[in-house]
Design an enzyme around this catalytic site. Structure first.
Site, mmCIF file in Angstrom:
data_model
loop_
_atom_site.group_PDB
_atom_site.id
_atom_site.type_symbol
_atom_site.label_atom_id
_atom_site.label_comp_id
_atom_site.label_asym_id
_atom_site.label_seq_id
_atom_site.Cartn_x
_atom_site.Cartn_y
_atom_site.Cartn_z
ATOM 1 N N ASN A 1 0.872 -1.172 0.000
ATOM 2 C CA ASN A 1 0.000 0.000 0.000
ATOM 3 C C ASN A 1 0.911 1.224 0.000
ATOM 4 O O ASN A 1 1.433 1.623 1.040
ATOM 5 C CB ASN A 1 -0.894 -0.043 1.247
ATOM 6 C CG ASN A 1 -1.844 1.136 1.312
ATOM 7 O OD1 ASN A 1 -1.779 2.060 0.507
ATOM 8 N ND2 ASN A 1 -2.726 1.115 2.302
ATOM 9 N N ARG B 1 -2.510 -2.075 -3.524
ATOM 10 C CA ARG B 1 -3.717 -1.266 -3.336
ATOM 11 C C ARG B 1 -3.627 -0.076 -4.284
ATOM 12 O O ARG B 1 -2.607 0.623 -4.310
ATOM 13 C CB ARG B 1 -3.788 -0.760 -1.898
ATOM 14 C CG ARG B 1 -4.968 0.147 -1.704
ATOM 15 C CD ARG B 1 -4.806 0.993 -0.484
ATOM 16 N NE ARG B 1 -5.983 1.818 -0.323
ATOM 17 C CZ ARG B 1 -5.980 2.990 0.305
ATOM 18 N NH1 ARG B 1 -4.875 3.441 0.843
ATOM 19 N NH2 ARG B 1 -7.076 3.679 0.406
ATOM 20 N N HIS C 1 -13.104 3.041 0.158
ATOM 21 C CA HIS C 1 -13.115 1.973 1.185
ATOM 22 C C HIS C 1 -13.786 0.703 0.658
ATOM 23 O O HIS C 1 -14.267 -0.120 1.446
ATOM 24 C CB HIS C 1 -13.900 2.388 2.456
ATOM 25 C CG HIS C 1 -13.315 3.526 3.234
ATOM 26 N ND1 HIS C 1 -14.088 4.501 3.816
ATOM 27 C CD2 HIS C 1 -12.034 3.834 3.547
ATOM 28 C CE1 HIS C 1 -13.311 5.371 4.451
ATOM 29 N NE2 HIS C 1 -12.055 4.987 4.296
ATOM 30 N N ASN D 1 -10.603 7.133 10.680
ATOM 31 C CA ASN D 1 -10.287 8.537 10.542
ATOM 32 C C ASN D 1 -11.100 9.097 9.370
ATOM 33 O O ASN D 1 -11.696 10.162 9.444
ATOM 34 C CB ASN D 1 -8.779 8.655 10.308
ATOM 35 C CG ASN D 1 -8.296 10.007 10.703
ATOM 36 O OD1 ASN D 1 -9.003 10.759 11.370
ATOM 37 N ND2 ASN D 1 -7.105 10.336 10.264
ATOM 38 N N ARG E 1 -12.407 15.710 7.817
ATOM 39 C CA ARG E 1 -13.146 16.097 6.601
ATOM 40 C C ARG E 1 -14.577 16.491 6.959
ATOM 41 O O ARG E 1 -15.178 15.891 7.847
ATOM 42 C CB ARG E 1 -13.183 14.937 5.605
ATOM 43 C CG ARG E 1 -11.827 14.531 5.087
ATOM 44 C CD ARG E 1 -11.983 13.506 3.965
ATOM 45 N NE ARG E 1 -10.728 12.829 3.723
ATOM 46 C CZ ARG E 1 -10.584 11.514 3.731
ATOM 47 N NH1 ARG E 1 -11.625 10.723 3.949
ATOM 48 N NH2 ARG E 1 -9.418 10.974 3.492
ATOM 49 N N GLY F 1 -11.167 1.740 12.823
ATOM 50 C CA GLY F 1 -10.712 2.220 14.131
ATOM 51 C C GLY F 1 -11.808 2.505 15.152
ATOM 52 O O GLY F 1 -11.808 1.956 16.248
ATOM 53 N N GLU G 1 -8.238 -5.370 4.818
ATOM 54 C CA GLU G 1 -8.098 -5.062 3.394
ATOM 55 C C GLU G 1 -6.914 -5.812 2.785
ATOM 56 O O GLU G 1 -6.970 -6.224 1.630
ATOM 57 C CB GLU G 1 -7.928 -3.545 3.226
ATOM 58 C CG GLU G 1 -9.237 -2.804 3.492
ATOM 59 C CD GLU G 1 -9.050 -1.378 3.972
ATOM 60 O OE1 GLU G 1 -8.523 -1.205 5.089
ATOM 61 O OE2 GLU G 1 -9.434 -0.448 3.255
HETATM 62 P P1 ADP Z 1 -7.748 5.277 9.006
HETATM 63 O O1 ADP Z 1 -8.987 5.849 8.412
HETATM 64 O O2 ADP Z 1 -6.623 6.259 9.119
HETATM 65 O O3 ADP Z 1 -7.340 3.919 8.445
HETATM 66 P P2 ADP Z 1 -8.433 3.787 11.400
HETATM 67 O O4 ADP Z 1 -9.468 2.906 10.821
HETATM 68 O O5 ADP Z 1 -7.165 3.176 11.861
HETATM 69 O O6 ADP Z 1 -8.125 5.044 10.499
HETATM 70 O O7 ADP Z 1 -9.085 4.566 12.624
HETATM 71 C C1 ADP Z 1 -8.336 5.485 13.349
HETATM 72 C C2 ADP Z 1 -9.257 6.146 14.370
HETATM 73 O O8 ADP Z 1 -9.818 5.145 15.236
HETATM 74 C C3 ADP Z 1 -8.505 7.067 15.317
HETATM 75 O O9 ADP Z 1 -8.458 8.367 14.812
HETATM 76 C C4 ADP Z 1 -9.362 7.022 16.545
HETATM 77 O O10 ADP Z 1 -10.242 8.110 16.482
HETATM 78 C C5 ADP Z 1 -10.185 5.763 16.434
HETATM 79 N N1 ADP Z 1 -9.980 4.856 17.571
HETATM 80 C C6 ADP Z 1 -9.022 3.937 17.760
HETATM 81 N N2 ADP Z 1 -9.175 3.328 18.963
HETATM 82 C C7 ADP Z 1 -10.261 3.876 19.551
HETATM 83 C C8 ADP Z 1 -10.950 3.686 20.795
HETATM 84 N N3 ADP Z 1 -10.545 2.793 21.667
HETATM 85 N N4 ADP Z 1 -12.030 4.439 21.028
HETATM 86 C C9 ADP Z 1 -12.451 5.359 20.147
HETATM 87 N N5 ADP Z 1 -11.862 5.576 18.963
HETATM 88 C C10 ADP Z 1 -10.785 4.858 18.669
#
Ligand code: ADP
Length: 398
Positions: free
Chosen positions: A7, A92, A181, A212, A242, A332, A385
């Site tokens: 990626n 990717r 996504h 995010n 965003r 996340g 992914e």
């Molecule tokens: P990306 O879109 O960058 O791939 P991810 O899917 O890794 O992002 O998600 C990242 C986000 O997940 C972080 O910005 C955070 O807000 C959220 N996150 C991670 N762990 C937790 C948690 N325990 N509680 C709430 N939010 C979380």
């Protein structure tokens, strides 16, 4: 068969080496600051091998790939004896436009078509192309496959993907909704059907990728029929930074009032808005949870807005599909924040959704968080992914 999943970003490159016999990740890593100075964190996941985490000169992606291959094959850090053991590479690629509705073997013609999609993803596709070319330079004739973020959404009907603009912009310039996504929505919807023990062709699923960047998809019979991101990933839900859906009139008003250039305006919409912009606290949902718990009203408002939008868009997908069998949370926030999931599920009372608080407090694996008598099943499914990219690569390379 062992497959390297790549990626590539503009200054970073994530990778995983996956053994397809067991689907186990043998090693993973991240090259950062490519073109600046360079840093590699390489983590072998087999016993007896060491983690490498040091600065390494990486003037271009080619040096980054060469460093990755060097570590994957090294006696100290490596998990294979030589590059010959890597049978194929899956890349990717963010944007496949209307040309790619599924993954493809990379040929000169495919490279040309990916290049033609650069205007749709000016930051991402060039980085993906650089990653592919660097791999080809270092790995020679190893077969490579492109897996597109947009491909899964290509089944959307015209009524869902068209903007109500003069039709010529679609015909001449490809202005339409593409969605992103897709690899994640595809993985979690397929896994949801497996967990339910039903053919995906018989299911209506709403998948909520909440990270995010966040997007929802409506998946009817295994095919995406709508998704919340559009021509770019800027729209749909309010995200970390965003803005999500926005009246174009606001853009005109702010540019006029403050004399912003279009680049300054887009920087605000992409990097300074979303839950960060509303709360003034953070784009990270953990920080927002903490701030809201301490009584920060704007952090609470940002969280309320995010939950409301997920529920509102999900509700519109129930209408679009004329029903729903399952709702899936992933990424996340979706995988980790039980409070966010519970708050969103509150809106689904009209669907007969009931959440089991004990199941909802668990973490880390595929979990059904709805109660047995819930009319709609609700799952938390960690997205993967890289595994989809590796499986597609295996299937295509054969
Ligand atoms: P990306 O879109 O960058 O791939 P991810 O899917 O890794 O992002 O998600 C990242 C986000 O997940 C972080 O910005 C955070 O807000 C959220 N996150 C991670 N762990 C937790 C948690 N325990 N509680 C709430 N939010 C979380």
């Amino acid at each position: 068969m062992k497959i390297l999943v790549i990626n590539a970003g503009s200054s970073s490159l994530k990778y995983q080496l996956i053994d397809m016999e067991t689907e186990a990740v043998l090693a993973k890593g991240l090259c950062e600051r490519i073109g600046i100075d360079g840093h590699l964190k390489h983590t072998p996941l087999v016993e007896g091998k060491e983690v490498f985490n040091e600065d390494l000169a990486m003037p271009t992606h080619s040096e980054a790939i060469a460093a990755v291959i060097d570590k994957l094959t090294s006696p100290q850090y490596g998990v294979v004896n030589s590059m010959k053991e890597i049978d194929a590479v899956g890349h990717r690629v963010v944007h496949g436009g209307e040309k790619f509705a599924s993954s493809v073997l990379i040929t000169d013609d495919v490279m040309k078509a990916i290049e033609e999609c650069i205007p749709f993803a000016p930051l991402h596709n060039p980085a993906n192309i650089t990653g592919i070319k660097a791999c080809q330079a270092v790995m020679g004739k190893v077969p490579m496959v492109a897996v597109f973020d947009t491909a899964f959404h290509q089944t959307m009907p015209g009524k869902a993907y068209m903007y109500a603009l003069p039709y010529q912009y679609y015909l001449s310039n490809g202005i339409r909704r593409y969605g992103f996504h897709g690899t994640s929505h595809r993985y979690v919807s397929a896994r949801c059907a497996e967990l339910m023990g039903k053919p995906i062709e018989e299911l209506k699923i709403v998948t909520c990728h909440m990270g995010n960047g966040s997007s929802l998809a409506a998946i009817d019979g295994g095919k995406c029929v709508d998704t919340s991101m559009g021509f770019t990933p800027l729209v749909g839900l309010p995200m970390g930074t965003r803005c999500g859906d926005l009246d174009a009139g606001v853009i005109q008003f702010l540019m006029h009032k403050y004399g912003y250039s279009i680049d300054e305006m887009l920087n605000i919409l992409n990097k300074k808005s979303g839950v960060l912009g509303v709360s003034g606290v953070s784009s990270d949902f953990r920080d927002l949870d903490n701030a809201a718990a301490e009584g920060n009203e704007r952090a609470k408002l940002a969280l309320d807005m995010f939950q409301y939008w997920v529920a509102k868009v999900a509700g519109s997908y129930v209408a679009a599909m004329n029903g729903v069998d399952a709702i899936v949370f992933t990424a996340g926030v979706g995988e980790n924040s039980s409070a966010t999931r519970a708050a969103i599920a509150e809106y689904f009372g009209y669907l007969g959704v009931k959440i089991d608080p004990v199941a909802n407090s668990k973490r880390g694996e595929d979990i059904e968080i709805s109660t047995p008598d819930s009319k709609v099943k609700v799952f938390v499914i960690p997205t993967n992914e890289e595994l989809v990219i590796a499986r597609d690569t295996r299937d295509i390379v054969g």
